[in-house]
Scaffold this active site. Structure first.
Site, PDB file in Angstrom:
ATOM      1  N   LYS A  93      39.935  41.216  42.285  1.00 52.86           N
ATOM      2  CA  LYS A  93      40.827  41.327  41.112  1.00 52.86           C
ATOM      3  C   LYS A  93      41.833  42.489  41.207  1.00 52.86           C
ATOM      4  O   LYS A  93      42.454  42.866  40.211  1.00 52.86           O
ATOM      5  CB  LYS A  93      40.043  41.461  39.787  1.00 52.86           C
ATOM      6  CG  LYS A  93      39.023  40.371  39.496  1.00 52.86           C
ATOM      7  CD  LYS A  93      39.431  38.996  39.898  1.00 52.86           C
ATOM      8  CE  LYS A  93      40.556  38.413  39.109  1.00 52.86           C
ATOM      9  NZ  LYS A  93      41.013  37.108  39.724  1.00 52.86           N
ATOM     10  N   LYS A  99      45.695  33.531  38.360  1.00 49.97           N
ATOM     11  CA  LYS A  99      46.172  34.901  38.614  1.00 49.97           C
ATOM     12  C   LYS A  99      47.104  35.304  37.482  1.00 49.97           C
ATOM     13  O   LYS A  99      48.129  34.634  37.253  1.00 49.97           O
ATOM     14  CB  LYS A  99      46.915  34.983  39.949  1.00 49.97           C
ATOM     15  CG  LYS A  99      46.131  34.474  41.135  1.00 49.97           C
ATOM     16  CD  LYS A  99      44.900  35.334  41.429  1.00 49.97           C
ATOM     17  CE  LYS A  99      44.074  34.692  42.545  1.00 49.97           C
ATOM     18  NZ  LYS A  99      42.832  35.434  42.811  1.00 49.97           N
TER      19      LYS A  99
HETATM   20  P1  A3P Z   1      44.494  39.189  36.133  1.00 47.81           P
HETATM   21  O1  A3P Z   1      44.351  37.715  36.261  1.00 47.81           O
HETATM   22  O2  A3P Z   1      43.335  39.843  35.501  1.00 47.81           O
HETATM   23  O3  A3P Z   1      45.780  39.602  35.465  1.00 47.81           O
HETATM   24  P2  A3P Z   1      43.027  38.989  42.998  1.00 47.81           P
HETATM   25  O4  A3P Z   1      44.064  38.139  43.650  1.00 47.81           O
HETATM   26  O5  A3P Z   1      42.572  40.126  43.877  1.00 47.81           O
HETATM   27  O6  A3P Z   1      41.906  38.167  42.413  1.00 47.81           O
HETATM   28  O7  A3P Z   1      43.717  39.721  41.771  1.00 47.81           O
HETATM   29  C1  A3P Z   1      44.146  39.017  40.633  1.00 47.81           C
HETATM   30  C2  A3P Z   1      45.080  39.920  39.900  1.00 47.81           C
HETATM   31  O8  A3P Z   1      46.303  40.054  40.615  1.00 47.81           O
HETATM   32  C3  A3P Z   1      45.524  39.402  38.559  1.00 47.81           C
HETATM   33  O9  A3P Z   1      44.568  39.817  37.615  1.00 47.81           O
HETATM   34  C4  A3P Z   1      46.905  40.035  38.354  1.00 47.81           C
HETATM   35  O10 A3P Z   1      46.892  41.074  37.404  1.00 47.81           O
HETATM   36  C5  A3P Z   1      47.217  40.623  39.721  1.00 47.81           C
HETATM   37  N1  A3P Z   1      48.561  40.349  40.224  1.00 47.81           N
HETATM   38  C6  A3P Z   1      49.287  41.232  40.935  1.00 47.81           C
HETATM   39  N2  A3P Z   1      50.473  40.729  41.242  1.00 47.81           N
HETATM   40  C7  A3P Z   1      50.524  39.492  40.704  1.00 47.81           C
HETATM   41  C8  A3P Z   1      51.515  38.478  40.686  1.00 47.81           C
HETATM   42  N3  A3P Z   1      52.700  38.660  41.276  1.00 47.81           N
HETATM   43  N4  A3P Z   1      51.231  37.318  40.051  1.00 47.81           N
HETATM   44  C9  A3P Z   1      50.042  37.153  39.439  1.00 47.81           C
HETATM   45  N5  A3P Z   1      49.050  38.077  39.429  1.00 47.81           N
HETATM   46  C10 A3P Z   1      49.289  39.242  40.063  1.00 47.81           C
END
Ligand code: A3P
Length: 322
Positions: free
Chosen positions: A79, A285
């Site tokens: 995350k 995401k």
């Molecule tokens: P949330 O869904 O809680 O907002 P991972 O890919 O490691 O699982 O991390 C998910 C997180 O990536 C998301 O958490 C979001 O906040 C973050 N993130 C960073 N850049 C992003 C982007 N460009 N688009 C969508 N989510 C992004």
């Protein structure tokens, strides 16, 4: 062939693993040396089927390039923004990455390096092979295992405020299991005394300093790049600049590649890899988080503060969470 393949950049013994169980290729004729590898330090594993197709003993293959073990891995954190980082990096012509998370160093290690390499995309000389599996960062055995593959593996960790990360983690679980207890009740062993349940993985993962200590037993700090999950959202091109430098890549991904999508509320790519269309990450995401009791958030901030301070000290970087 239980041990790791030769990664020294010179000729290595064929381990005969790459074809096993794939049902696609017959076994190579006999263990052999990777030919004239001195000019191809990226010939990692020396089976005919895995050597570059230009090689005289290359196993016949229709596709150009060869599958190699990764030279760089996004090892965490869950995350943190790991998918965004990998999707953005893939835009670079010299980066090729496995699509799904291989989970080799935590769940699949017994399958061997040949199995792992088969999951990788083909690369041409000069291209970097990458993968991301965020659970590696909290897997005790992962540093030793990655070091056994290659001491030179470059490691990337995307870190995010551990409190927000915990809520994000909980939100993901809640989306799959709507009946779980509240975040507040899972946070405490004893709510009256304010004792935090550090055995809950959503809390445990955010104690970055503790996990990092384990990695520093095997890798120098300079071989690990810490990407700010917050800056990856507020300034993706800036963070991508640091990542490209760390990987020894030309700075090709710049602010020209991104736009802020108001509906999504996140930066998106103007053109995805291999496409001319704009691309945002999927619905999983950037989820909306539930509101969490302010006192509980405050208590968690207090809990993480000393670990965050230690982490800033270890990395030489203040991530601004406190
Ligand atoms: P949330 O869904 O809680 O907002 P991972 O890919 O490691 O699982 O991390 C998910 C997180 O990536 C998301 O958490 C979001 O906040 C973050 N993130 C960073 N850049 C992003 C982007 N460009 N688009 C969508 N989510 C992004």
């Amino acid at each position: 062939a239980g041990g790791p393949p030769s990664m020294a950049g010179g000729p290595g013994r064929c381990l005969g693993l790459a074809w096993q169980g794939t049902g696609r290729l017959p076994p190579p004729p006999a263990p052999s040396l990777c030919p004239a590898a001195s000019s191809r330090s990226s010939c990692l594993c020396s089976c005919p089927c895995s050597c570059p197709s230009t090689s005289s003993t290359a196993w016949p293959s229709a596709a150009p390039g060869s599958k190699r073990l990764p030279q760089a891995i996004i090892v965490g954190v869950k995350k943190g923004g790991t998918r965004a980082l990998l999707e953005f990096l893939r835009v670079h012509p010299d980066v090729r990455a496995a699509g799904a998370e291989p989970h080799f160093f935590d769940r699949g290690y017994e399958r061997g390096f040949g199995w792992y390499r088969e999951l990788m995309p083909r690369t041409l000389d000069g291209q970097i092979t990458m993968e991301k599996t965020p659970s590696y960062f909290v897997t005790k055995e992962a540093p030793a295992r990655i070091s056994a593959m290659s001491k030179g593996t470059k490691l990337i960790v995307v870190v995010r405020d551990p409190v927000t990360r915990a809520i994000s983690d909980y939100t993901q679980t809640l989306s799959k299991k709507p009946d779980i207890p509240t975040f507040e009740s899972l946070t405490f062993k004893n709510r009256t005394t304010g004792l935090i349940d550090t055995s809950w993985s959503a809390i445990q993962i955010g104690i970055y300093a503790k996990h990092l200590e384990n990695w520093l037993l095997y890798f120098p700090i300079g071989q690990i790049l810490f990407v700010s999950g917050e800056r990856l959202i507020s300034d993706p091109a800036g963070e991508l600049g640091r990542v490209q430098d760390f990987l020894g890549l030309k700075r090709i991904i710049t602010d020209k590649h991104f736009y802020f999508n108001k509906t999504k509320g996140f930066p998106c790519l103007k053109k995805a890899e291999g496409s001319s269309k704009p691309h945002c990450l999927g619905k999983t995401k950037g989820r909306t988080h539930p509101n969490i009791d302010r006192e509980v958030v405050q208590r968690l901030r207090e809990f993480y503060r000393p670990f965050n301070m230690k982490f800033y000290q270890m990395t030489g970087h203040d991530f601004g969470w406190d």
